[in-house]
Scaffold this motif. Structure first.
Motif, short mmCIF file in Angstrom:
data_model
loop_
_atom_site.label_atom_id
_atom_site.label_comp_id
_atom_site.label_asym_id
_atom_site.label_seq_id
_atom_site.Cartn_x
_atom_site.Cartn_y
_atom_site.Cartn_z
N VAL A 182 0.85 -1.19 0.00
CA VAL A 182 0.00 0.00 0.00
C VAL A 182 0.88 1.24 0.00
O VAL A 182 2.07 1.18 0.33
N GLY A 183 0.29 2.36 -0.36
CA GLY A 183 1.04 3.61 -0.37
C GLY A 183 0.12 4.80 -0.20
O GLY A 183 -1.09 4.71 -0.42
N LYS A 184 0.71 5.92 0.19
CA LYS A 184 -0.01 7.16 0.35
C LYS A 184 0.34 8.13 -0.77
O LYS A 184 1.47 8.14 -1.26
N ALA A 185 -0.62 8.91 -1.19
CA ALA A 185 -0.39 9.90 -2.24
C ALA A 185 0.42 11.07 -1.66
O ALA A 185 0.01 11.69 -0.68
N VAL A 186 1.55 11.34 -2.28
CA VAL A 186 2.44 12.42 -1.83
C VAL A 186 2.94 13.18 -3.07
O VAL A 186 2.88 12.67 -4.18
N PRO A 187 3.44 14.42 -2.89
CA PRO A 187 4.02 15.12 -4.03
C PRO A 187 5.12 14.27 -4.68
O PRO A 187 5.95 13.69 -3.99
N TYR A 188 5.11 14.23 -6.01
CA TYR A 188 6.01 13.32 -6.71
C TYR A 188 6.95 14.05 -7.67
O TYR A 188 8.13 14.18 -7.42
N ALA A 189 6.40 14.55 -8.76
CA ALA A 189 7.22 15.23 -9.77
C ALA A 189 6.29 15.99 -10.70
O ALA A 189 5.12 15.64 -10.85
N ARG A 190 6.83 17.06 -11.31
CA ARG A 190 6.08 17.83 -12.30
C ARG A 190 4.74 18.32 -11.75
O ARG A 190 3.75 18.41 -12.47
N GLY A 191 4.71 18.59 -10.46
CA GLY A 191 3.53 19.18 -9.85
C GLY A 191 2.39 18.22 -9.59
O GLY A 191 1.26 18.66 -9.31
N VAL A 192 2.64 16.91 -9.67
CA VAL A 192 1.56 15.95 -9.43
C VAL A 192 1.87 15.12 -8.19
O VAL A 192 3.01 15.04 -7.74
N GLU A 193 0.84 14.47 -7.68
CA GLU A 193 1.00 13.55 -6.57
C GLU A 193 0.97 12.12 -7.09
O GLU A 193 0.39 11.84 -8.15
N SER A 194 1.58 11.22 -6.34
CA SER A 194 1.57 9.82 -6.71
C SER A 194 1.70 8.96 -5.45
O SER A 194 2.30 9.39 -4.47
N ALA A 195 1.14 7.76 -5.52
CA ALA A 195 1.32 6.77 -4.45
C ALA A 195 2.09 5.58 -4.97
O ALA A 195 1.93 4.45 -4.49
N ILE A 196 2.94 5.80 -5.97
CA ILE A 196 3.70 4.71 -6.58
C ILE A 196 4.70 4.10 -5.61
O ILE A 196 5.07 2.94 -5.73
N ASN A 197 5.12 4.87 -4.61
CA ASN A 197 6.10 4.37 -3.65
C ASN A 197 5.37 3.60 -2.55
O ASN A 197 5.03 4.14 -1.51
N LYS A 198 5.15 2.32 -2.79
CA LYS A 198 4.37 1.50 -1.87
C LYS A 198 5.28 0.65 -0.99
O LYS A 198 6.40 0.33 -1.36
#
Length: 232
Positions: free
Chosen positions: A12-28
């Motif tokens: 599982v992962g939480k949505a956090v700031p990622y890159a290019r101004g978007v959020e992502s939860a890819i880091n699970k």
């Protein structure tokens, strides 16, 4: 029912700031013990952009652990490969791949009943995660994308659970066969027309319909590279 694979990790992962101004939860990260699954996925999981990720048709993303060795051979010993979750998957599994599961396979994992809904359309966020400018394209070209499940019966899943095949209504259609037609950029009516008889999700059906109607391919660069363009 027959056992076709096994869950190695649940993530599982939480949505956090990622890159290019978007959020992502890819880091699970992997979790222990039974995890509750609802009709839209793991209860403790999040998605960064729900317009694109998550939802009923993309409730759970599974990625074959077998693919890791191939990626390590091709790309080297990147730290991201050291544990499950490199591809933002919810389920890391062994024994099942895009070549051995079929569209609409129904499988039992733990107390859930899941159905194979679609392959993954890899996006540019993978390029950043792997520090590889064409990583999303590589997933697409190798067909090593993983796939999504829809949830037919809510329940719990846990590391170590067996993946049991309950029903296979389309044995002639492993996901790899569908992915090959779509990702090769085929405009051949003989290859595309049979896909129209399958219960594809709406977005994939529209791709096939547009190709048949217009004989034109989609522009994949925004998805694969974001604002970047591949250097020729």
């Amino acid at each position: 029912m027959s056992v076709i694979g096994q869950v190695e990790a649940v993530l599982v992962g939480k949505a956090v700031p990622y890159a290019r101004g978007v959020e992502s939860a890819i880091n699970k990260h992997d979790v222990t013990g039974p995890q509750q699954v609802s009709f839209v996925g793991l209860v403790d999981d999040e998605q960064g952009d729900k317009r694109i990720h998550g939802g009923v048709e993309k409730a759970l993303h599974i990625y074959p652990r077998e693919h890791y060795a191939a990626w390590q051979h091709e790309l080297g010993e990147k730290p991201v490969f050291e544990k499950a979750g490199a591809f933002g998957e919810n389920i890391s599994a062994c024994g099942v791949t895009e070549h051995t599961v079929c569209l609409h396979d129904k499988v039992r994992i733990g107390s859930t009943l899941l159905e194979v809904s679609q392959g993954r359309l890899p996006c540019w966020k993978l390029n950043i995660r792997f520090d590889q400018p064409d990583m999303a394209l590589k997933l697409q070209e190798t067909l090593r994308t993983g796939w999504y499940f829809r949830v037919l019966e809510e329940g719990v899943i846990a590391p170590g659970d067996a993946i049991e095949l309950v029903e296979r209504p389309y044995p002639a259609w492993p996901l790899s066969r569908i992915l090959e037609v779509i990702f090769s950029g085929s405009l051949d009516e003989a290859a595309l027309r049979p896909l129209m008889s399958l219960p594809l999700v709406d977005s994939w059906r529209k791709v096939v319909e547009r190709r048949l109607d217009n004989q034109q391919l989609e522009d994949w660069e925004p998805r694969l590279f974001g604002r970047q363009k591949m250097v020729k």
